[in-house]
Design an enzyme around this catalytic site. Structure first.
Site, PDB file in Angstrom:
ATOM      1  N   LYS A  29       0.946  -1.221   0.048  1.00 19.86           N
ATOM      2  CA  LYS A  29       0.031  -0.175   0.032  1.00 19.86           C
ATOM      3  C   LYS A  29       0.746   1.291   0.031  1.00 19.86           C
ATOM      4  O   LYS A  29       0.579   2.220  -0.628  1.00 19.86           O
ATOM      5  CB  LYS A  29      -0.735   0.091   1.109  1.00 19.86           C
ATOM      6  CG  LYS A  29      -0.585   0.051   2.632  1.00 19.86           C
ATOM      7  CD  LYS A  29      -1.356   0.146   3.561  1.00 19.86           C
ATOM      8  CE  LYS A  29      -0.650   0.264   4.979  1.00 19.86           C
ATOM      9  NZ  LYS A  29      -0.015   1.293   5.109  1.00 19.86           N
ATOM     10  N   THR A  30       2.017   1.207   0.900  1.00 21.65           N
ATOM     11  CA  THR A  30       2.772   2.412   0.751  1.00 21.65           C
ATOM     12  C   THR A  30       3.264   2.551  -0.680  1.00 21.65           C
ATOM     13  O   THR A  30       3.603   3.937  -0.963  1.00 21.65           O
ATOM     14  CB  THR A  30       4.081   2.340   1.758  1.00 21.65           C
ATOM     15  OG1 THR A  30       3.271   1.971   3.079  1.00 21.65           O
ATOM     16  CG2 THR A  30       4.781   3.663   1.910  1.00 21.65           C
ATOM     17  N   ASP A 213      -3.585   7.479   4.525  1.00 26.25           N
ATOM     18  CA  ASP A 213      -3.213   5.998   4.800  1.00 26.25           C
ATOM     19  C   ASP A 213      -4.016   5.350   5.972  1.00 26.25           C
ATOM     20  O   ASP A 213      -4.138   6.392   6.868  1.00 26.25           O
ATOM     21  CB  ASP A 213      -1.727   6.400   4.980  1.00 26.25           C
ATOM     22  CG  ASP A 213      -1.010   4.716   4.896  1.00 26.25           C
ATOM     23  OD1 ASP A 213      -1.575   3.650   4.556  1.00 26.25           O
ATOM     24  OD2 ASP A 213       0.274   4.695   5.437  1.00 26.25           O
ATOM     25  N   GLU A 214      -3.924   4.452   6.125  1.00 28.46           N
ATOM     26  CA  GLU A 214      -4.579   3.665   7.143  1.00 28.46           C
ATOM     27  C   GLU A 214      -5.879   4.181   7.586  1.00 28.46           C
ATOM     28  O   GLU A 214      -6.404   4.698   8.936  1.00 28.46           O
ATOM     29  CB  GLU A 214      -3.709   3.960   8.357  1.00 28.46           C
ATOM     30  CG  GLU A 214      -2.568   3.207   8.482  1.00 28.46           C
ATOM     31  CD  GLU A 214      -2.258   1.777   8.171  1.00 28.46           C
ATOM     32  OE1 GLU A 214      -3.193   1.096   8.233  1.00 28.46           O
ATOM     33  OE2 GLU A 214      -1.071   1.199   8.399  1.00 28.46           O
ATOM     34  N   GLN A 244      -7.294  -4.902   9.544  1.00 25.63           N
ATOM     35  CA  GLN A 244      -6.234  -4.345  10.620  1.00 25.63           C
ATOM     36  C   GLN A 244      -6.422  -3.249  11.363  1.00 25.63           C
ATOM     37  O   GLN A 244      -5.726  -2.608  11.762  1.00 25.63           O
ATOM     38  CB  GLN A 244      -5.189  -4.186   9.766  1.00 25.63           C
ATOM     39  CG  GLN A 244      -4.483  -5.373   8.886  1.00 25.63           C
ATOM     40  CD  GLN A 244      -3.133  -4.942   8.432  1.00 25.63           C
ATOM     41  OE1 GLN A 244      -2.000  -4.814   8.921  1.00 25.63           O
ATOM     42  NE2 GLN A 244      -3.177  -4.866   6.924  1.00 25.63           N
ATOM     43  N   ARG A 593       2.687 -10.321  10.383  1.00 27.43           N
ATOM     44  CA  ARG A 593       4.109  -9.855  10.489  1.00 27.43           C
ATOM     45  C   ARG A 593       5.164 -10.543  10.092  1.00 27.43           C
ATOM     46  O   ARG A 593       6.451 -10.311   9.921  1.00 27.43           O
ATOM     47  CB  ARG A 593       4.458  -9.328  11.860  1.00 27.43           C
ATOM     48  CG  ARG A 593       3.482  -8.483  12.581  1.00 27.43           C
ATOM     49  CD  ARG A 593       3.010  -7.195  11.774  1.00 27.43           C
ATOM     50  NE  ARG A 593       2.090  -7.387  11.165  1.00 27.43           N
ATOM     51  CZ  ARG A 593       1.492  -6.746   9.968  1.00 27.43           C
ATOM     52  NH1 ARG A 593       2.305  -5.441   9.660  1.00 27.43           N
ATOM     53  NH2 ARG A 593       0.450  -6.775   9.384  1.00 27.43           N
TER      54      ARG A 593
END
Length: 660
Positions: A29-30, A213-214, A244, A593
């Protein structure tokens, strides 16, 4: 757009209207946000100064800014606004202070300052529980963008109505100090944007394309800020993942992703489902677990990686046994595969679970770093320096004045300060201005009056210095000229401890960089208030110990999730509050993770208040796909040789300890 998959390319290219990118864990996504900024500029769709990207942490903003700089020219990169919600709110208030009812140089109060005010306003004898309850309730209604008047209207109980009245008095005190708290950095800009058409038009012209973002972590006020800035045109890209969303306890509303579709009927939705991080087994486990949660937007993550190692499930006697196995496994994998310690993470639900782990890691001489320990900005010497900086910036800040005037200790006792506070209150002026008044100082005894005069003079000299000096130099000037360093030298007999405390102050200065200039002490104090422990540098080659909440956004080759017991993960308090879905999302975040190896550990018992308590394995362990697990006691073909190698490595380590 080379290097992007088809959905990523579609997300980057779409600029015709509002866009929601549902980005699964490890789906890049980044990279999409970075490439989209570059695309907007290269295609000349929007100039860089009219593009803003908002995220949640200074660290994430800094990393995004660095990645953008590699894709476009340095000049263009510097023109793009890459910031956090709270930093953007601060920029707004600095530009529109008058509209928000503030004067320039306002202070940002931290938690201690806020609780100090509330303690004064609460009835005499109120306990800490009442203080925390009031503080949390006020923060909650501010995150919903409610004013004191609106909060009073929504109060459902007598207790809430009492706290709403307290909220009104608390805000009046903040106004008197020319101060805001952290929540006001969103609430006040939103209040102006929604009420003032000219201000809203001005900022919508300033930010013509918005990237968020997020987005699943936004609270009510932050979501409304997105709408106020984007306006009816809806030229934005929101990136998020409802799977998330793990911050409900601080006001996050994952349903904001659904709200976007209702507020913007033309919203286009693109899903990023290819995972570039995890092995196939780990990804299957994550998908299987999270499928037990309700979903408005279904996703099925997939990858092109190999199957990878089975997920190991350890049944341990207690948390000491669990810690021993974790430390031994790290030691074996480092020796057997020449892995750096930095590729290992040990995740837990609560920070208290780190204690037995630390003991065992120390025993085997495994270097480690704990995320979420005492933050740099919570150190006493650092808070002293910050009080001086706030006092330099804002003479109305009584809380900063009271800490600065007594740090370091000078011949001004509590009685003298109480008298000065009384004089200031009678004159309706802040204490710093009362201290500058020679006639008011003469009301004090000779020695405190002289000490106060010296303090006022030093403050004035530092204020002049702050008008022209680089930010880092201002911090160092306060450290040296205030006497804080000299007092530390006298009070700290242990040389190593003194050097660590001194290094803390130098690290504070370095956060601003020797060539970074502030446009005044007010900007510097505001920058300080927005820093967090997460802004510190990477810990280097050390194993990482952290809570599951802190691990979000990170990745490691090997991940241990310890404490997988019912009542710990999922946490009992969350179960009591009906938050099982959020606990499952937290477990999902922990699983994703891991890139190559995942070990899940649970204990049969734990000692609480001196008594042994029996524990049950987490219900989440039963939701995992059994074919991808290797549970204790189950023989897996080809694993016996590896098991013997682990045992041999551990015996050698123990032997070396006795030989050293």
């Amino acid at each position: 757009m080379s290097g992007l998959n088809a959905p990523q390319q579609a997300a980057v290219a779409y600029v015709e209207g509002p866009l929601l990118v549902l980005a699964g864990a490890g789906s890049g996504k980044t990279k999409v946000i970075t490439e989209k900024i570059a695309h907007l500029i290269h295609s000349k769709t929007f100039p860089p100064e009219q593009i803003a990207a908002i995220t949640f942490t200074n660290k994430a903003a800094r990393e995004m800014r660095e990645r953008v700089a590699k894709r476009i020219s340095k000049t263009a990169a510097e023109a793009v606004t890459v910031t956090t919600f709270h930093s953007l709110g601060l920029q707004f208030l600095q530009a529109e202070a008058k509209l928000a009812g503030l004067r320039r140089g306002f202070s940002i109060f931290d938690t201690d300052d806020q609780q100090g005010i509330l303690k004064e306003l609460l009835p005499a004898g109120a306990d800490k529980d009442a203080l925390y309850a009031a503080h949390n309730w006020i923060s909650k209604v501010k995150n919903l963008a409610l004013s004191p008047e609106q909060a009073a209207e929504t109060a459902a109980t007598v207790r809430e109505r009492q706290i709403a009245e307290l909220y009104a008095r608390y805000q009046a005190r903040l106004r008197a100090f020319n101060a805001v708290d952290f929540d006001d950095l969103i609430r006040l800009p939103l209040q102006v944007l929604e009420a003032d058409v000219q201000a809203r038009t001005r900022w919508q012209a300033k930010i013509r394309y918005l990237l968020v973002d997020e987005c699943q972590d936004t609270n009510g006020a932050q979501y409304r800020m997105i709408k106020a800035l984007a306006g009816s045109r809806g030229m934005f890209t929101c990136v998020g993942d409802d799977d998330q969303s793990i911050y409900a306890w601080r006001g996050a509303q994952p349903e904001n992703l659904d709200e976007l579709g209702r507020d913007y009927p033309a919203l286009k939705v693109i899903k990023l489902e290819q995972n570039y991080r995890c092995s196939a087994r780990i990804l299957r486990a994550a998908n299987t677990v999270i499928a037990n949660n309700p979903h408005a937007h279904l996703k099925q993550l997939w990858c092109q990686h190999g199957e990878g190692a089975r997920i190991r499930v350890w049944s341990c006697k207690n948390n000491e046994h669990e810690a021993q196995r974790v430390a031994a496994e790290i030691q074996y994998l480092v020796q057997a595969h020449s892995l750096p310690y930095s590729e290992f993470a040990i995740l837990f639900r609560g920070n208290h679970q780190s204690r037995p782990l630390e003991k065992e890691l120390q025993l085997l001489k495994i270097p480690y770093h704990i995320t979420g320990g005492t933050a740099l900005l919570e150190r006493g010497e650092v808070k002293d320096v910050m009080a001086w900086l706030r006092c330099i910036a804002n003479p109305d800040d009584d809380a900063a004045f009271l800490r600065a005037v007594t740090s370091p200790k000078r011949e001004i006792g509590a009685t003298s300060l109480e008298k000065l506070a009384h004089l200031a209150q009678q004159a309706h002026i802040p204490m710093a201005l009362a201290a500058q008044n020679s006639s008011m100082r003469t009301a004090l005894s000779a020695r405190p009056a002289a000490a106060l005069s010296e303090f006022v003079g030093l403050l004035a000299r530092l204020r002049e210095h702050a008008k022209k000096a680089p930010a880092a130099d201002i911090v160092r000037a306060v450290v040296n000229d205030s006497g804080i360093l000299n007092q530390m030298r006298v009070e700290t007999k242990n040389e190593a401890l003194f050097l660590r405390r001194k290094e803390n102050l130098e690290e504070l200065a370095q956060w601003f960089g020797s060539d970074r200039r502030s446009s005044g002490a007010g900007d510097l104090a505001a920058q300080l208030a927005l820093l967090s422990n997460a802004d510190r540098g990477e810990p280097g080659n050390q194993a990482r110990l952290m809570s599951l909440h802190s691990a979000k956004g990170l990745e490691f080759r090997t991940v241990f999730i310890v404490g997988c017991e019912q009542g710990s993960l999922p946490h009992q308090a969350s179960l009591d509050e009906g938050q099982l879905a959020e606990e499952r999302r937290l477990f999902y975040v922990g699983i994703t993770r891991a890139k190559e190896r995942l070990i899940l550990a649970h204990s049969a018992e734990i000692k609480r208040w001196g008594e042994q308590v029996n524990l049950l394995p987490s219900q989440f362990l039963d939701e995992l796909p059994e074919a991808d697990l290797h549970r204790d006691g189950v023989v897996v073909e080809g694993q016996e040789e590896e098991k013997q190698a682990r045992a041999s490595a551990h015996r050698q380590a123990i032997s070396a300890l006795f030989d050293s």
